[in-house]
Design an enzyme around this catalytic site. Sequence first.
Site, PDB file in Angstrom:
ATOM      1  N   TYR A 198       0.843  -1.198   0.000  1.00 58.70           N
ATOM      2  CA  TYR A 198       0.000   0.000   0.000  1.00 58.70           C
ATOM      3  C   TYR A 198       0.884   1.256   0.000  1.00 58.70           C
ATOM      4  O   TYR A 198       1.774   1.397   0.835  1.00 58.70           O
ATOM      5  CB  TYR A 198      -0.925   0.027   1.214  1.00 58.70           C
ATOM      6  CG  TYR A 198      -2.016  -1.019   1.198  1.00 58.70           C
ATOM      7  CD1 TYR A 198      -2.232  -1.832   0.083  1.00 58.70           C
ATOM      8  CD2 TYR A 198      -2.845  -1.210   2.297  1.00 58.70           C
ATOM      9  CE1 TYR A 198      -3.228  -2.785   0.078  1.00 58.70           C
ATOM     10  CE2 TYR A 198      -3.850  -2.165   2.299  1.00 58.70           C
ATOM     11  CZ  TYR A 198      -4.028  -2.960   1.191  1.00 58.70           C
ATOM     12  OH  TYR A 198      -5.019  -3.909   1.190  1.00 58.70           O
ATOM     13  N   SER A 230      -5.055 -13.832   1.737  1.00 58.74           N
ATOM     14  CA  SER A 230      -5.832 -12.869   0.963  1.00 58.74           C
ATOM     15  C   SER A 230      -5.835 -13.298  -0.496  1.00 58.74           C
ATOM     16  O   SER A 230      -4.770 -13.619  -1.052  1.00 58.74           O
ATOM     17  CB  SER A 230      -5.207 -11.472   1.110  1.00 58.74           C
ATOM     18  OG  SER A 230      -5.874 -10.518   0.325  1.00 58.74           O
ATOM     19  N   GLY A 271     -15.822  -1.078  -5.831  1.00 55.54           N
ATOM     20  CA  GLY A 271     -14.919  -0.123  -6.450  1.00 55.54           C
ATOM     21  C   GLY A 271     -15.554   1.236  -6.692  1.00 55.54           C
ATOM     22  O   GLY A 271     -15.171   1.947  -7.627  1.00 55.54           O
ATOM     23  N   GLY A 285     -12.725   1.650   3.043  1.00 53.92           N
ATOM     24  CA  GLY A 285     -11.526   2.253   2.478  1.00 53.92           C
ATOM     25  C   GLY A 285     -11.473   3.758   2.511  1.00 53.92           C
ATOM     26  O   GLY A 285     -10.465   4.356   2.144  1.00 53.92           O
ATOM     27  N   GLN A 314     -11.002   7.628   3.343  1.00 54.90           N
ATOM     28  CA  GLN A 314     -10.042   8.402   4.125  1.00 54.90           C
ATOM     29  C   GLN A 314     -10.682   9.687   4.638  1.00 54.90           C
ATOM     30  O   GLN A 314      -9.996  10.683   4.905  1.00 54.90           O
ATOM     31  CB  GLN A 314      -8.809   8.705   3.265  1.00 54.90           C
ATOM     32  CG  GLN A 314      -8.118   7.466   2.724  1.00 54.90           C
ATOM     33  CD  GLN A 314      -7.661   6.513   3.821  1.00 54.90           C
ATOM     34  OE1 GLN A 314      -6.812   6.876   4.627  1.00 54.90           O
ATOM     35  NE2 GLN A 314      -8.213   5.305   3.867  1.00 54.90           N
ATOM     36  N   ARG A 354     -17.140   9.601   6.646  1.00 58.47           N
ATOM     37  CA  ARG A 354     -17.510   8.368   5.938  1.00 58.47           C
ATOM     38  C   ARG A 354     -17.158   7.127   6.769  1.00 58.47           C
ATOM     39  O   ARG A 354     -17.863   6.116   6.713  1.00 58.47           O
ATOM     40  CB  ARG A 354     -16.793   8.318   4.584  1.00 58.47           C
ATOM     41  CG  ARG A 354     -17.267   9.378   3.598  1.00 58.47           C
ATOM     42  CD  ARG A 354     -18.677   9.104   3.131  1.00 58.47           C
ATOM     43  NE  ARG A 354     -19.143  10.081   2.188  1.00 58.47           N
ATOM     44  CZ  ARG A 354     -18.934  10.042   0.866  1.00 58.47           C
ATOM     45  NH1 ARG A 354     -18.224   9.047   0.359  1.00 58.47           N
ATOM     46  NH2 ARG A 354     -19.404  10.984   0.079  1.00 58.47           N
TER      47      ARG A 354
END
Length: 301
Positions: free
Chosen positions: A58, A160, A216, A265, A267, A271
């Site tokens: 990442y 994963s 996505g 996910g 940032q 949210r």
Amino acid sequence: MTYLPSPAARRQLGKSGIEVSALAWGNWRMEGEAADAVRLLHAALDAGIDFVDTADIYGFNGTDGFGDAEALLGKALASEPGLREKLVIATKGGIMPPLPYDSSAEYLTSAIDASLTRLGTDTVELWQIHRPDILTHPSEIAKAVEAAHKAGKIRSFGVSNFTVSQIATLQQFVNVPIVSTQPEISALRLDTIENGELDQAIAMDMAVLAWSPLGGGRIANPEDARTKEVAALLDQTAEEFGVSRTAAAYSWIMAHPARVIPIVGSQKADRIAEATDALKVRWTRASWYAVLVASKGEPLP
């Protein structure tokens, strides 16, 4: 009208003996300064999320940045004493640019040590192989994982993007239980629901961490007819319980008896907080299956 059981706010991480929040916060898009990371970590904790998912890859942009997300998390933890103890940290390794995947014992050992250094911690609660390396025999993986576990560098071990057969085969060689699996799951990505992965997770008592639980970004911003139909059905349930469509999308995958843990996910602090509204949502079998049928694009048999 009978509702399915409500998801619990916390759950066990497989057979690890570690308790985690029902949702996780993912760091794959995390960037900025340590103060920014600290602010988001507190936003997650304030919302009841203490499970943080990162990886050594990442931050990599195709040229550089490998390890950046872990390093930023490490700086955040170092900047505030006591913060580390409040978190359950999961990280991943096994991808080393420009190589695709490397699960040799030598590389996995070095990857674990490098992650711990970047994170500034002696141990992580969960360490996962990010992608399966077809060219590595499972006994090689067992050697690295068992040594790291014995040394206390990793408290538990997961995988994963592994297939059902890859997980079953690996568990035959490694003495440490595989406590988690991390596939892609969303109301638009049904493969894991239909190919036996979630059934295997139930049978082996593995926690399921779902990456890309909003398809996505397509669920939030639908463009094609199929996605719009799925979004409309999610909106119906979201309106019933006074939550956002994204919270309903998280709750839809959480309704599965495998007790899927969505990885949030975003940032943005608001949210992250909003994601936990998923715990307010209840599905009937009729409403849940309606989303499934819309996503499949065909009636159930």
